[in-house]
Design an enzyme around this catalytic site. Structure first.
Site, PDB file in Angstrom:
ATOM      1  N   GLY A  49       0.830  -1.217   0.000  1.00  0.00           N
ATOM      2  CA  GLY A  49       0.000   0.000   0.000  1.00  0.00           C
ATOM      3  C   GLY A  49       0.856   1.253   0.000  1.00  0.00           C
ATOM      4  O   GLY A  49       0.559   2.232   0.683  1.00  0.00           O
ATOM      5  N   GLY A  83      -1.256   7.650   0.952  1.00  0.00           N
ATOM      6  CA  GLY A  83      -1.455   7.704   2.391  1.00  0.00           C
ATOM      7  C   GLY A  83      -0.264   7.275   3.231  1.00  0.00           C
ATOM      8  O   GLY A  83       0.883   7.686   2.994  1.00  0.00           O
ATOM      9  N   TYR A 100     -15.316  -3.903   8.971  1.00  0.00           N
ATOM     10  CA  TYR A 100     -13.996  -3.257   9.003  1.00  0.00           C
ATOM     11  C   TYR A 100     -13.360  -3.472  10.376  1.00  0.00           C
ATOM     12  O   TYR A 100     -12.187  -3.848  10.480  1.00  0.00           O
ATOM     13  CB  TYR A 100     -14.096  -1.763   8.670  1.00  0.00           C
ATOM     14  N   VAL A 141      -6.830   9.494  10.389  1.00  0.00           N
ATOM     15  CA  VAL A 141      -5.732  10.002   9.559  1.00  0.00           C
ATOM     16  C   VAL A 141      -6.338  10.427   8.229  1.00  0.00           C
ATOM     17  O   VAL A 141      -7.013   9.618   7.574  1.00  0.00           O
ATOM     18  CB  VAL A 141      -4.683   8.902   9.266  1.00  0.00           C
TER      19      VAL A 141
HETATM   20  P1  NDP Z   1      -5.148   4.945   1.519  1.00  0.00           P
HETATM   21  O1  NDP Z   1      -6.446   4.619   0.863  1.00  0.00           O
HETATM   22  O2  NDP Z   1      -4.535   6.264   1.272  1.00  0.00           O
HETATM   23  O3  NDP Z   1      -4.067   3.821   1.179  1.00  0.00           O
HETATM   24  C1  NDP Z   1      -4.395   2.461   1.063  1.00  0.00           C
HETATM   25  C2  NDP Z   1      -3.254   1.743   0.360  1.00  0.00           C
HETATM   26  O4  NDP Z   1      -3.568   0.329   0.329  1.00  0.00           O
HETATM   27  C3  NDP Z   1      -3.062   2.201  -1.065  1.00  0.00           C
HETATM   28  O5  NDP Z   1      -1.690   2.318  -1.340  1.00  0.00           O
HETATM   29  C4  NDP Z   1      -3.660   1.064  -1.890  1.00  0.00           C
HETATM   30  O6  NDP Z   1      -2.940   0.939  -3.106  1.00  0.00           O
HETATM   31  C5  NDP Z   1      -3.397  -0.145  -0.993  1.00  0.00           C
HETATM   32  N1  NDP Z   1      -4.332  -1.226  -1.269  1.00  0.00           N
HETATM   33  C6  NDP Z   1      -5.671  -1.217  -1.060  1.00  0.00           C
HETATM   34  N2  NDP Z   1      -6.213  -2.367  -1.490  1.00  0.00           N
HETATM   35  C7  NDP Z   1      -5.182  -3.115  -1.986  1.00  0.00           C
HETATM   36  C8  NDP Z   1      -5.095  -4.392  -2.596  1.00  0.00           C
HETATM   37  N3  NDP Z   1      -6.180  -5.167  -2.791  1.00  0.00           N
HETATM   38  N4  NDP Z   1      -3.887  -4.858  -2.987  1.00  0.00           N
HETATM   39  C9  NDP Z   1      -2.794  -4.087  -2.825  1.00  0.00           C
HETATM   40  N5  NDP Z   1      -2.800  -2.876  -2.251  1.00  0.00           N
HETATM   41  C10 NDP Z   1      -3.986  -2.396  -1.842  1.00  0.00           C
HETATM   42  O7  NDP Z   1      -5.411   4.727   3.087  1.00  0.00           O
HETATM   43  P2  NDP Z   1      -4.441   4.801   4.363  1.00  0.00           P
HETATM   44  O8  NDP Z   1      -3.076   5.185   4.005  1.00  0.00           O
HETATM   45  O9  NDP Z   1      -5.160   5.588   5.379  1.00  0.00           O
HETATM   46  O10 NDP Z   1      -4.498   3.268   4.821  1.00  0.00           O
HETATM   47  C11 NDP Z   1      -3.353   2.486   5.066  1.00  0.00           C
HETATM   48  C12 NDP Z   1      -3.657   1.533   6.208  1.00  0.00           C
HETATM   49  O11 NDP Z   1      -3.932   2.293   7.389  1.00  0.00           O
HETATM   50  C13 NDP Z   1      -4.875   0.643   5.987  1.00  0.00           C
HETATM   51  O12 NDP Z   1      -4.570  -0.653   6.450  1.00  0.00           O
HETATM   52  C14 NDP Z   1      -5.945   1.293   6.857  1.00  0.00           C
HETATM   53  O13 NDP Z   1      -6.907   0.371   7.277  1.00  0.00           O
HETATM   54  C15 NDP Z   1      -5.096   1.783   8.001  1.00  0.00           C
HETATM   55  N6  NDP Z   1      -5.685   2.832   8.826  1.00  0.00           N
HETATM   56  C16 NDP Z   1      -6.063   4.041   8.287  1.00  0.00           C
HETATM   57  C17 NDP Z   1      -6.613   5.014   9.088  1.00  0.00           C
HETATM   58  C18 NDP Z   1      -7.121   6.308   8.555  1.00  0.00           C
HETATM   59  O14 NDP Z   1      -7.867   7.010   9.284  1.00  0.00           O
HETATM   60  N7  NDP Z   1      -6.742   6.716   7.365  1.00  0.00           N
HETATM   61  C19 NDP Z   1      -6.749   4.808  10.549  1.00  0.00           C
HETATM   62  C20 NDP Z   1      -6.337   3.524  10.999  1.00  0.00           C
HETATM   63  C21 NDP Z   1      -5.804   2.591  10.166  1.00  0.00           C
HETATM   64  P3  NDP Z   1      -3.567   0.598  -4.541  1.00  0.00           P
HETATM   65  O15 NDP Z   1      -4.940   1.186  -4.586  1.00  0.00           O
HETATM   66  O16 NDP Z   1      -2.588   1.221  -5.513  1.00  0.00           O
HETATM   67  O17 NDP Z   1      -3.551  -0.891  -4.612  1.00  0.00           O
HETATM   68  C1  8X3 Z   2      -9.533   3.883  10.261  1.00  0.00           C
HETATM   69  C2  8X3 Z   2     -10.072   4.816  11.304  1.00  0.00           C
HETATM   70  O1  8X3 Z   2     -12.047   5.394  12.754  1.00  0.00           O
HETATM   71  O2  8X3 Z   2     -12.551   4.772  10.472  1.00  0.00           O
HETATM   72  O3  8X3 Z   2      -9.122   2.663  10.741  1.00  0.00           O
HETATM   73  O4  8X3 Z   2     -11.873   3.123  12.042  1.00  0.00           O
HETATM   74  S1  8X3 Z   2     -11.702   4.491  11.641  1.00  0.00           S
END
Ligand code: NDP
Ligand code: 8X3
Length: 253
Positions: free
Chosen positions: A11, A15, A153, A186
């Site tokens: 990923g 992000g 989720y 985030v």
């Molecule tokens: P983004 O949507 O910005 O990033 C998600 C990343 O995951 C992208 O790079 C995407 O790349 C990759 N991804 C998604 N699905 C797939 C797949 N099937 N195969 C390969 N890569 C995949 O979100 P975040 O940066 O916020 O999320 C990153 C992590 O942080 C996640 O696990 C999320 O659950 C976790 N998180 C986020 C929070 C928030 O508030 N934002 C809070 C807590 C946890 P691509 O589409 O190019 O494949």
């Molecule tokens: C991402 C943050 O609050 O949507 O894990 O669960 S929340």
């Protein structure tokens, strides 16, 4: 003598993953960057490749065969992964359990849970063989407490929490550290994905508060991986100052 480390980040195309790639590059860590969006991987390779050795792999973490094929294809100089950041994941939808979409459920379980497992299973054996390595699993506050309509989720992130604990137990005697980083809110592409491209609805999630940035979480990841060998940061829960729990958010205005 210091040896250059190599990190594989899933990923990495947006992000938290992208911010971590940028920070690691600044710290001189060689990179294997993964994601599905090839154009973003190419751009990152051009940019970060000026700072450190960078290899990219485009694959879907939820597809077992793709994971194996991609990781088996790593050139020799990128095969010894010192740090695996299991970050790929998303929420899909925010519906009650009685109205949930089965395809959303499949995606969250297949990507957030099974994807993390497929990648880890492929990378861990070379860490065990070398007697060192560090796994960083990106969980969530949603893996510590549930919230209304978070159902599947939250379940997927509770699974990540369980797997981080289980991995630590299975791997510590092999010299491998396991860290779970659990962010609260985030602002990334996360909510745009959750709401299927509805940018207005995504913006509302962060209205009236200062959310964390992806770079804030990258800092936490870097802190964990840059501790001395005898220190393992097992679990971090990280909120914006305006958040106290999944459903406790202080909004102004
Ligand atoms: P983004 O949507 O910005 O990033 C998600 C990343 O995951 C992208 O790079 C995407 O790349 C990759 N991804 C998604 N699905 C797939 C797949 N099937 N195969 C390969 N890569 C995949 O979100 P975040 O940066 O916020 O999320 C990153 C992590 O942080 C996640 O696990 C999320 O659950 C976790 N998180 C986020 C929070 C928030 O508030 N934002 C809070 C807590 C946890 P691509 O589409 O190019 O494949
Ligand atoms: C991402 C943050 O609050 O949507 O894990 O669960 S929340």
């Amino acid at each position: 003598m210091t040896t250059t480390k190599t990190a594989l980040i899933t990923g990495a195309t947006s992000g938290i993953g992208e911010a971590t790639a940028r920070l690691f590059a600044k710290q001189g860590i060689n990179l294997v960057l993964c994601g599905r969006r090839e154009h973003r991987l190419a751009t990152l390779k051009t940019e970060l490749g000026r700072e450190v050795a960078t290899h990219t792999l485009a694959f879907d973490v939820s597809k077992k065969e793709e994971v194996k094929q991609a990781l088996d294809s790593l050139p020799a100089e990128f095969q010894n992964i010192d740090i695996l950041v299991n970050n790929a994941g998303n929420a899909h939808g925010l519906d009650s359990i009685q109205q949930g979409n089965l395809d959303d459920w499949d995606m969250m379980i297949d990507i957030n849970v099974k994807g993390l497992l497929y990648v880890s299973r492929q990378i861990i054996p070379q860490m065990v063989a070398r007697g060192k390595g560090h796994l960083v699993n990106i969980g969530s506050v949603a893996g510590k407490e549930v919230y209304p309509n978070g159902n599947v989720y939250c379940a997927s992130k509770f699974a990540v929490d369980a797997l981080s604990q289980a991995m630590r137990m299975d791997l510590y005697k092999a010299g491998i550290k396991v860290t779970a980083i659990n962010p609260g809110m985030v602002e990334t592409e996360f909510s745009v994905v959750r709401f299927k491209g509805d940018e207005q609805r995504a913006k509302q999630v962060y209205q009236g508060l200062q959310p964390l940035t992806a770079a804030d979480i990258a800092d936490c990841i870097w802190f964990a991986v840059s501790r001395p060998a005898h220190v393992n940061i097992a679990d971090m829960l990280v909120f914006p100052s305006a958040q106290a729990a999944a459903t406790q958010v202080n909004r102004v205005g």
